[in-house]
Design an enzyme around this catalytic site. Structure first.
Site, PDB file in Angstrom:
ATOM      1  N   ASP A   1     -62.325 -13.558  -0.184  1.00 15.71           N
ATOM      2  CA  ASP A   1     -62.928 -14.429   0.820  1.00 15.71           C
ATOM      3  C   ASP A   1     -61.906 -14.709   1.926  1.00 15.71           C
ATOM      4  O   ASP A   1     -61.003 -13.911   2.154  1.00 15.71           O
ATOM      5  CB  ASP A   1     -63.441 -15.710   0.170  1.00 15.71           C
ATOM      6  CG  ASP A   1     -62.361 -16.385  -0.682  1.00 15.71           C
ATOM      7  OD1 ASP A   1     -61.178 -15.993  -0.583  1.00 15.71           O
ATOM      8  OD2 ASP A   1     -62.694 -17.316  -1.441  1.00 15.71           O
TER       9      ASP A   1
ATOM     10  N   HIS B   1     -65.095  -6.879  -5.229  1.00 13.13           N
ATOM     11  CA  HIS B   1     -65.701  -8.132  -4.774  1.00 13.13           C
ATOM     12  C   HIS B   1     -64.896  -8.622  -3.567  1.00 13.13           C
ATOM     13  O   HIS B   1     -63.906  -9.327  -3.699  1.00 13.13           O
ATOM     14  CB  HIS B   1     -65.650  -9.151  -5.906  1.00 13.13           C
ATOM     15  CG  HIS B   1     -66.332 -10.445  -5.599  1.00 13.13           C
ATOM     16  ND1 HIS B   1     -67.639 -10.700  -5.935  1.00 13.13           N
ATOM     17  CD2 HIS B   1     -65.881 -11.571  -4.993  1.00 13.13           C
ATOM     18  CE1 HIS B   1     -67.953 -11.930  -5.552  1.00 13.13           C
ATOM     19  NE2 HIS B   1     -66.899 -12.466  -4.980  1.00 13.13           N
TER      20      HIS B   1
ATOM     21  N   ASP C   1     -68.178  -2.256 -12.892  1.00  9.68           N
ATOM     22  CA  ASP C   1     -68.035  -1.988 -11.455  1.00  9.68           C
ATOM     23  C   ASP C   1     -69.169  -2.609 -10.651  1.00  9.68           C
ATOM     24  O   ASP C   1     -69.838  -1.946  -9.839  1.00  9.68           O
ATOM     25  CB  ASP C   1     -67.952  -0.483 -11.182  1.00  9.68           C
ATOM     26  CG  ASP C   1     -67.429  -0.164  -9.777  1.00  9.68           C
ATOM     27  OD1 ASP C   1     -66.824  -1.068  -9.152  1.00  9.68           O
ATOM     28  OD2 ASP C   1     -67.618   0.971  -9.305  1.00  9.68           O
TER      29      ASP C   1
ATOM     30  N   GLU D   1     -63.027  -8.664  -8.434  1.00 16.62           N
ATOM     31  CA  GLU D   1     -62.375  -9.262  -7.273  1.00 16.62           C
ATOM     32  C   GLU D   1     -60.946  -8.748  -7.150  1.00 16.62           C
ATOM     33  O   GLU D   1     -60.273  -8.452  -8.142  1.00 16.62           O
ATOM     34  CB  GLU D   1     -62.363 -10.791  -7.346  1.00 16.62           C
ATOM     35  CG  GLU D   1     -61.886 -11.423  -6.043  1.00 16.62           C
ATOM     36  CD  GLU D   1     -62.230 -12.904  -5.930  1.00 16.62           C
ATOM     37  OE1 GLU D   1     -62.204 -13.413  -4.797  1.00 16.62           O
ATOM     38  OE2 GLU D   1     -62.526 -13.531  -6.952  1.00 16.62           O
TER      39      GLU D   1
END
Length: 601
Positions: free
Chosen positions: A101, A451, A499, A508
């Site tokens: 993020d 991710h 995956d 992530e």
């Protein structure tokens, strides 16, 4: 209190030193993953390890925040978060996004920088052999220069930029990162002992690197020496250590002052950060100052009862929160390389050897709380739950460091540690039941769905109240960009790996996930190791064993047997239901991610 903690060093306010090494032209860019199936044919330096090292450094370019340089290597990245710090009248742009993020966290960033600088002190010749020293310099300065900005005065350190809740509701590219992005600080009256000490450790470790110091006779100096930059880093390290030990507000974990950081990176204590900061300051200093810092480290280690964390049954991991295993290894290195520092102390080389080898033996012999999966991955129950590869790779890094420095009590012990470390490294690079090298873009079998909001390519509709797709795993069907060099969380405790983009536990990426593998690759190059294991892995082998169904972890409960969720799982589902409504319970995996990593991995 302690002698060194009474020192005060005026904060250096000189402009950031820009005289870094020139970058190669043409620049290094990652090759096609198909090349990961090709043996190096005994090239020297090993071309496959060189490529892996280059890809791992490239990952940090992909995670950059701020105004990107004109020679930026990542064509799909853009300038972003240029107004960071404007809420408090400072420029806090730059640095690195922490994981998948857009929040910037000082605590894990400092650990990452410390780890990488420590690795370069040990195995700098690996970077030289791969022609990656200039990129190492570039990567470190991008993080360190931001950390300098985040430490604008002796008793102030900014520990987070970005609103976790606001950021966590956004799943899109770097052009539309939501605002506001508040800046959170610790200071003299609202301190954070652990965060200040960890930042001190990062500055001190990297100061030693830029001063061309080494930690063992087998190490060689790098060509990135810069005395001016080293002095700047050293000054920040000493000021932050003084802040950590002498704040008017006393000593406390940083989330006490900044609770907004607790969901992602809550610290469990501060004695370990104080001890490792003092040790790196000892390595960066000389004479009586170095001895005084070493004495401080010994005091923090024993007063905090840290030695118990290395005892079989209680052994802890080495990661962004827990530094104790690294303390004992680093202390052994210092005691061996600089015996004058430990002169007169009861904490001799033998004391540290006993602690380190007791810790390693519990792991290798299986007499502690850790165990191996059927496929051979080292697991620490609890700590490995949300990033299974990271504890194992950090252990492999520490074992290799200790053995390579010739600190073991016997040759047999040296061989056992190197063998165990190699098996963990091989597992991460494809010698596992899934035939997956867990580094994005390295091999055709590497994870394809990390991710990462940056890499996915999803563009939220302009009028969307929820800035995420209904199904993270299928929208878009294929990630827009390859996140080269990103090390993912890793497989489940039964070695299975799905995956799935929505599974932040397995897929992530993060700054600290990549750090130990970077050092392990440099160590492999430095000792002239044979090819990384993934060159032996058949392309497409993962497709033949890819599990059906769903995982059962903190991100996705679909695959859990009907024995009831854990307490944490029930709380997470309750939050989803209460805040968003029953209509989106199916998005539970995505939303639970947003409360990720609220404990050690």
């Amino acid at each position: 209190m302690l002698f060194v903690s009474l020192l005060f060093i005026p904060l250096v306010t000189l402009p950031i030193v820009l005289a870094q090494l020139p970058l190669p032209n043409p620049p290094y860019t990652p090759p096609d993953p198909d090349q990961g199936t090709q043996p190096s044919n005994a090239s020297s330096p090993n071309s496959q390890w060189s490529t892996l090292l280059g890809n791992l450094l490239y990952f940090y370019d992909e995670q950059r925040s701020g105004k990107l340089p004109s020679n930026d290597r990542v064509p799909w990245r853009n300038d972003s978060a240029l107004d960071d710090g404007s809420d408090i009248g400072l420029d806090l742009s730059g640095g690195y996004y922490d994981a998948g993020d857009y929040v910037k966290y000082t605590f894990p960033l400092s650990f990452t920088l410390m780890s990488i600088c420590w690795g370069a002190l040990d195995a700098g010749q690996g970077y030289e052999a791969a022609n990656q020293t200039a990129y190492l310099d570039d990567m470190l300065r991008w993080g360190l220069d931001w950390l300098i900005k985040a430490h604008p005065s002796p008793n102030t350190l900014f520990v987070q930029v970005g609103d976790g809740n606001l950021d966590n509701a956004y799943w899109g590219g770097d052009r539309s990162i939501p605002s506001p992005r508040p800046s959170y600080q610790i200071n003299d009256t609202s301190p954070g002992t652990d965060a200040a000490a960890q930042a001190s450790a990062a500055f001190a470790a990297c100061s030693s690197l830029y001063s061309n110091r080494t930690l063992s006779a087998s190490s060689s100096a790098l060509t990135l020496a810069n005395d001016s930059y080293a002095s700047t880093l050293h000054s920040h390290a000493r000021n932050l250590y003084t802040f950590a030990t002498n704040a008017t507000g006393g000593m406390q974990t940083y989330q006490t002052a900044v609770p907004q950081s607790a969901d992602a990176y809550a610290s469990s204590g501060y004695s370990d950060e104080l001890a490792i900061a003092a040790l790196f300051l000892a390595s960066a200093d000389s004479g009586s100052n170095a001895s005084a810092y070493y004495s401080d480290a010994v005091s923090w280690y024993f007063s905090g009862n840290l030695e118990q964390q290395l005892v079989a049954g209680d052994e802890t991991v080495f990661n962004w929160d827990s530094k104790t295993p690294g303390i004992a290894v680093l202390a052994a290195q210092l005691a061996a390389a600089n015996p004058d520092i430990v002169s007169g102390s009861n904490a001799t080389l033998k004391v540290w050897q006993s602690a380190v080898e007791g810790y390693f033996d519990a792991i290798v012999n299986g007499t502690g709380r850790s165990h191996l999966t059927q496929g051979g991955l080292l697991i620490f129950p609890g700590d490995s739950d949300e990033a299974s590869l990271n504890p194992a790779l950090n252990v492999a890094m520490l074992m290799t460091r200790y053995a390579s420095a010739n600190l073991t009590s016997s040759q047999a012990m040296h061989d056992r540690y190197m063998d165990f470390a190699q098996r963990q490294l091989d597992y991460a690079l494809g010698k596992n039941p899934m035939s997956v090298p867990y580094v994005v873009g390295t091999h055709p079998n590497s994870p394809h769905n990390p991710h990462s909001a940056l890499a996915t390519g999803y563009a939220p509709p302009d009028n969307a109240s929820l800035s995420a797709p209904d199904d993270l795993d299928t929208d878009p069907p294929q990630e827009a960009y390859v996140l080269y060099g990103g090390v993912v969380g890793g497989p489940a405790p039964d070695d299975r790996f799905w995956d799935l983009r929505s599974d932040w536990v397995q897929n992530e990426v993060a700054l600290d996930y990549t750090a130990p593998l970077l050092t392990l690759a440099a160590q492999a190059l430095a000792r002239g190791a044979g090819d990384p294991y993934y060159t032996q892995v058949e392309a497409g082998a993962y497709d033949a064993v890819r599990p059906g169904g769903w995982p059962c972890d903190a991100a996705i409960q679909t695959g859990c047997k009907h024995t009831g969720l854990s307490k944490g799982g029930k709380i997470a589902v309750g939050v989803v239901v209460g805040l968003v409504g029953l209509a989106i319970v199916g998005l539970g995996g995505y939303w639970v991610w947003r409360a990720r990593r609220n404990g050690r991995y």
